[in-house]
Write a protein that holds these residues in place. Structure first.
Motif, PDB file in Angstrom:
ATOM      1  N   PRO A 136      -7.086  -9.887  11.578  1.00 45.05           N
ATOM      2  CA  PRO A 136      -6.436  -9.513  12.840  1.00 45.05           C
ATOM      3  C   PRO A 136      -4.935  -9.287  12.715  1.00 45.05           C
ATOM      4  CG  PRO A 136      -6.923 -11.851  12.831  1.00 45.05           C
ATOM      5  CD  PRO A 136      -7.571 -11.275  11.599  1.00 45.05           C
ATOM      6  N   ASN A 137      -4.313  -9.853  11.663  1.00 43.64           N
ATOM      7  CA  ASN A 137      -2.854  -9.749  11.511  1.00 43.64           C
ATOM      8  C   ASN A 137      -2.478  -9.432  10.069  1.00 43.64           C
ATOM      9  OD1 ASN A 137      -2.067 -10.650  14.303  1.00 43.64           O
ATOM     10  ND2 ASN A 137      -3.163 -12.490  13.637  1.00 43.64           N
ATOM     11  N   ALA A 138      -3.143  -8.476   9.483  1.00 39.30           N
ATOM     12  CA  ALA A 138      -2.898  -8.139   8.081  1.00 39.30           C
ATOM     13  C   ALA A 138      -1.510  -7.532   7.909  1.00 39.30           C
ATOM     14  CB  ALA A 138      -3.950  -7.157   7.579  1.00 39.30           C
ATOM     15  N   PRO A 139      -0.852  -7.827   6.774  1.00 40.07           N
ATOM     16  CA  PRO A 139       0.423  -7.147   6.488  1.00 40.07           C
ATOM     17  C   PRO A 139       0.218  -5.644   6.372  1.00 40.07           C
ATOM     18  CG  PRO A 139       0.046  -8.997   4.990  1.00 40.07           C
ATOM     19  CD  PRO A 139      -1.228  -8.776   5.722  1.00 40.07           C
ATOM     20  N   ALA A 140       1.278  -4.895   6.531  1.00 34.95           N
ATOM     21  CA  ALA A 140       1.208  -3.438   6.427  1.00 34.95           C
ATOM     22  C   ALA A 140       0.634  -3.015   5.078  1.00 34.95           C
ATOM     23  CB  ALA A 140       2.600  -2.836   6.618  1.00 34.95           C
ATOM     24  N   ARG A 141      -0.293  -2.080   5.116  1.00 36.92           N
ATOM     25  CA  ARG A 141      -0.924  -1.461   3.940  1.00 36.92           C
ATOM     26  C   ARG A 141      -1.811  -2.443   3.162  1.00 36.92           C
ATOM     27  NH1 ARG A 141       3.001   1.994   0.309  1.00 36.92           N
ATOM     28  NH2 ARG A 141       1.021   3.054  -0.092  1.00 36.92           N
ATOM     29  N   PHE A 142      -2.202  -3.534   3.777  1.00 39.46           N
ATOM     30  CA  PHE A 142      -2.936  -4.596   3.083  1.00 39.46           C
ATOM     31  C   PHE A 142      -4.249  -4.078   2.495  1.00 39.46           C
ATOM     32  CE2 PHE A 142      -5.626  -8.503   3.152  1.00 39.46           C
ATOM     33  CZ  PHE A 142      -4.867  -9.286   2.302  1.00 39.46           C
ATOM     34  N   PHE A 143      -5.087  -3.479   3.316  1.00 42.44           N
ATOM     35  CA  PHE A 143      -6.374  -2.996   2.812  1.00 42.44           C
ATOM     36  C   PHE A 143      -6.246  -1.652   2.101  1.00 42.44           C
ATOM     37  CE2 PHE A 143      -8.320  -5.866   6.150  1.00 42.44           C
ATOM     38  CZ  PHE A 143      -8.817  -6.768   5.227  1.00 42.44           C
ATOM     39  N   GLU A 144      -5.257  -0.866   2.461  1.00 40.45           N
ATOM     40  CA  GLU A 144      -4.999   0.373   1.703  1.00 40.45           C
ATOM     41  C   GLU A 144      -4.742   0.055   0.241  1.00 40.45           C
ATOM     42  OE1 GLU A 144      -1.452   3.677   1.090  1.00 40.45           O
ATOM     43  OE2 GLU A 144      -1.453   2.436   2.906  1.00 40.45           O
ATOM     44  N   LEU A 145      -3.936  -0.981  -0.009  1.00 41.17           N
ATOM     45  CA  LEU A 145      -3.595  -1.330  -1.382  1.00 41.17           C
ATOM     46  C   LEU A 145      -4.773  -1.953  -2.117  1.00 41.17           C
ATOM     47  CD1 LEU A 145      -0.010  -2.631  -0.652  1.00 41.17           C
ATOM     48  CD2 LEU A 145      -0.615  -0.554  -1.917  1.00 41.17           C
ATOM     49  N   GLU A 146      -5.622  -2.685  -1.418  1.00 36.41           N
ATOM     50  CA  GLU A 146      -6.838  -3.189  -2.061  1.00 36.41           C
ATOM     51  C   GLU A 146      -7.735  -2.027  -2.471  1.00 36.41           C
ATOM     52  OE1 GLU A 146     -10.705  -6.058  -1.136  1.00 36.41           O
ATOM     53  OE2 GLU A 146      -8.860  -6.332   0.021  1.00 36.41           O
ATOM     54  N   ALA A 147      -7.877  -1.054  -1.581  1.00 38.69           N
ATOM     55  CA  ALA A 147      -8.690   0.126  -1.905  1.00 38.69           C
ATOM     56  C   ALA A 147      -8.084   0.895  -3.075  1.00 38.69           C
ATOM     57  CB  ALA A 147      -8.814   1.032  -0.677  1.00 38.69           C
ATOM     58  N   LYS A 148      -6.763   0.989  -3.122  1.00 34.32           N
ATOM     59  CA  LYS A 148      -6.090   1.674  -4.239  1.00 34.32           C
ATOM     60  C   LYS A 148      -6.369   0.960  -5.549  1.00 34.32           C
ATOM     61  CE  LYS A 148      -1.412   2.739  -5.997  1.00 34.32           C
ATOM     62  NZ  LYS A 148      -1.510   4.186  -6.239  1.00 34.32           N
ATOM     63  N   GLY A 149      -6.326  -0.379  -5.530  1.00 35.95           N
ATOM     64  CA  GLY A 149      -6.609  -1.143  -6.743  1.00 35.95           C
ATOM     65  C   GLY A 149      -8.027  -0.917  -7.247  1.00 35.95           C
ATOM     66  N   LEU A 150      -8.989  -0.908  -6.326  1.00 43.08           N
ATOM     67  CA  LEU A 150     -10.371  -0.645  -6.722  1.00 43.08           C
ATOM     68  C   LEU A 150     -10.511   0.758  -7.321  1.00 43.08           C
ATOM     69  CD1 LEU A 150     -12.167  -2.240  -3.643  1.00 43.08           C
ATOM     70  CD2 LEU A 150     -12.266  -3.083  -5.994  1.00 43.08           C
ATOM     71  N   ASP A 151      -9.825   1.712  -6.739  1.00 36.98           N
ATOM     72  CA  ASP A 151      -9.886   3.080  -7.259  1.00 36.98           C
ATOM     73  C   ASP A 151      -9.267   3.175  -8.650  1.00 36.98           C
ATOM     74  OD1 ASP A 151     -10.328   6.002  -6.931  1.00 36.98           O
ATOM     75  OD2 ASP A 151      -8.143   6.059  -7.006  1.00 36.98           O
ATOM     76  N   LEU A 152      -8.158   2.490  -8.875  1.00 38.78           N
ATOM     77  CA  LEU A 152      -7.529   2.523 -10.198  1.00 38.78           C
ATOM     78  C   LEU A 152      -8.418   1.876 -11.255  1.00 38.78           C
ATOM     79  CD1 LEU A 152      -3.850   1.712  -9.158  1.00 38.78           C
ATOM     80  CD2 LEU A 152      -4.677   3.855 -10.173  1.00 38.78           C
ATOM     81  N   ILE A 153      -9.113   0.805 -10.892  1.00 35.35           N
ATOM     82  CA  ILE A 153     -10.063   0.202 -11.833  1.00 35.35           C
ATOM     83  C   ILE A 153     -11.214   1.162 -12.099  1.00 35.35           C
ATOM     84  CG2 ILE A 153     -11.744  -1.661 -12.151  1.00 35.35           C
ATOM     85  CD1 ILE A 153      -9.805  -3.480 -10.612  1.00 35.35           C
ATOM     86  N   SER A 154     -11.719   1.796 -11.047  1.00 35.30           N
ATOM     87  CA  SER A 154     -12.809   2.760 -11.216  1.00 35.30           C
ATOM     88  C   SER A 154     -12.419   3.881 -12.165  1.00 35.30           C
ATOM     89  CB  SER A 154     -13.205   3.326  -9.845  1.00 35.30           C
ATOM     90  OG  SER A 154     -14.224   4.284  -9.974  1.00 35.30           O
ATOM     91  N   GLN A 155     -11.166   4.295 -12.106  1.00 33.76           N
ATOM     92  CA  GLN A 155     -10.699   5.393 -12.957  1.00 33.76           C
ATOM     93  C   GLN A 155     -10.676   5.026 -14.440  1.00 33.76           C
ATOM     94  OE1 GLN A 155      -7.049   7.361 -11.648  1.00 33.76           O
ATOM     95  NE2 GLN A 155      -7.554   6.894  -9.514  1.00 33.76           N
ATOM     96  N   THR A 156     -10.707   3.733 -14.761  1.00 35.95           N
ATOM     97  CA  THR A 156     -10.742   3.332 -16.172  1.00 35.95           C
ATOM     98  C   THR A 156     -12.123   3.521 -16.781  1.00 35.95           C
ATOM     99  OG1 THR A 156     -11.318   1.001 -15.753  1.00 35.95           O
ATOM    100  CG2 THR A 156      -8.963   1.588 -15.724  1.00 35.95           C
TER     101      THR A 156
END
Length: 287
Positions: free
Chosen positions: A48-68
């Motif tokens: 309910p009170n996530a910091p800015a870009r909190f889940f965007e950055l989690e999704a980015k991390g998953l994508d970067l791992i996928s790219q490996t």
């Protein structure tokens, strides 16, 4: 909560009726749910009170791992960081471990570590838990680890009253002398960044997946040290890892310095229960 989950699934492109929504375990930061519709099965995280870009950055991390092209991660279906109710929707992963699961996990983490970036760190600031994690791109691993990892936690610890007195003096002394132990020229491996035992799970056929990254490029021994801090990995994991990517001979000497970062995170986040292991490491290297 059903309304929030329904909204999240609609953003993921699934407008079929909900068949089931169940609260599940998924960490202490976000509320987690299993959701099933006529179209699919999902894992939904809500804050309910996530910091800015909190889940965007989690999704980015998953994508970067996928790219490996190394270890499996759940597909991200949708995310939102809107104020008043941020969420992340992923495919639901479920399976039973096989006798080979931990060996696969070790081998695939090693393969991820064999995917290299050009510099250490990351081009965007992230989070470790909900603590801010400043990044930036550095040619020197030593400079990155000293300034952006240990140095940033030192300042947070000072600001929050967790690092004072002799502890602060030893931390400052350690940072001044860190180059005695931490390499400057190690290769910048792709790292999950928060690979404790609760951040991997088992999918269909016993295939291991990793979740909840705090992605960076850096010394792979930093990641391996954290896997040993709180458990969750078997001897099969480490044997398979070393078969693919043998560890440096000085790993045991540097391991506590890499575990220190995560202990500082826990000290600042959860309190003085993590103070004694922090102090023990500081005394080992600073007297």
């Amino acid at each position: 909560m059903k309304t929030v989950v329904d909204k999240a699934l609609k953003k993921a492109g699934d407008e079929t009726p909900l068949k089931k929504v169940t609260r599940v375990g998924g960490g202490s930061i976000s509320a987690s749910y299993f959701a099933e519709t006529h179209q699919g099965r999902y894992f939904v995280k809500y804050h309910p009170n996530a910091p800015a870009r909190f889940f965007e950055l989690e999704a980015k991390g998953l994508d970067l791992i996928s790219q490996t092209d190394s270890i499996a991660v759940p597909d991200v279906c949708a995310y939102s960081d809107e104020s008043g109710g941020a969420f992340l929707v992923m495919e639901w992963i479920e399976g039973t471990p096989s006798a080979d699961t931990q060996r696969q996990l070790g081998d695939r983490v090693a393969k991820m570590h064999q995917s290299f970036g050009d510099k250490h760190g990351l081009d965007v600031d992230t989070f470790i838990g909900t603590l801010p994690q400043p990044n930036g791109l550095f040619s020197s691993w030593l400079a990155y680890y000293r300034d952006q990892r240990l140095g940033a936690q030192l300042q947070l610890g000072i600001d929050r009253g967790r690092i004072t007195g002799e502890r602060r003096h030893r931390m400052e002394t350690l940072l001044e002398n860190l180059g005695k132990w931490v390499p400057d020229d190690t290769a910048p491996s792709s790292l999950h960044g928060d690979l404790w035992g609760g951040n991997w799970l088992v999918g269909s056929g016993g295939i291991p997946y990793v979740i909840d990254p705090s992605f960076l490029y850096g010394d792979r021994h930093f990641e391996l040290a954290f896997t040993e801090l709180f458990g969750g990995y078997s001897n099969d994991f480490y044997r398979a890892y070393e078969e693919r990517f043998p560890l440096s001979p000085d790993y045991d000497d540097i391991k506590p310095l890499y575990q220190l970062y995560y202990l500082l995170v826990h000290l600042i986040s959860f309190g003085e229960g993590y103070g004694p292991p922090v102090d023990a490491i500081l005394k080992r290297y600073c007297g």
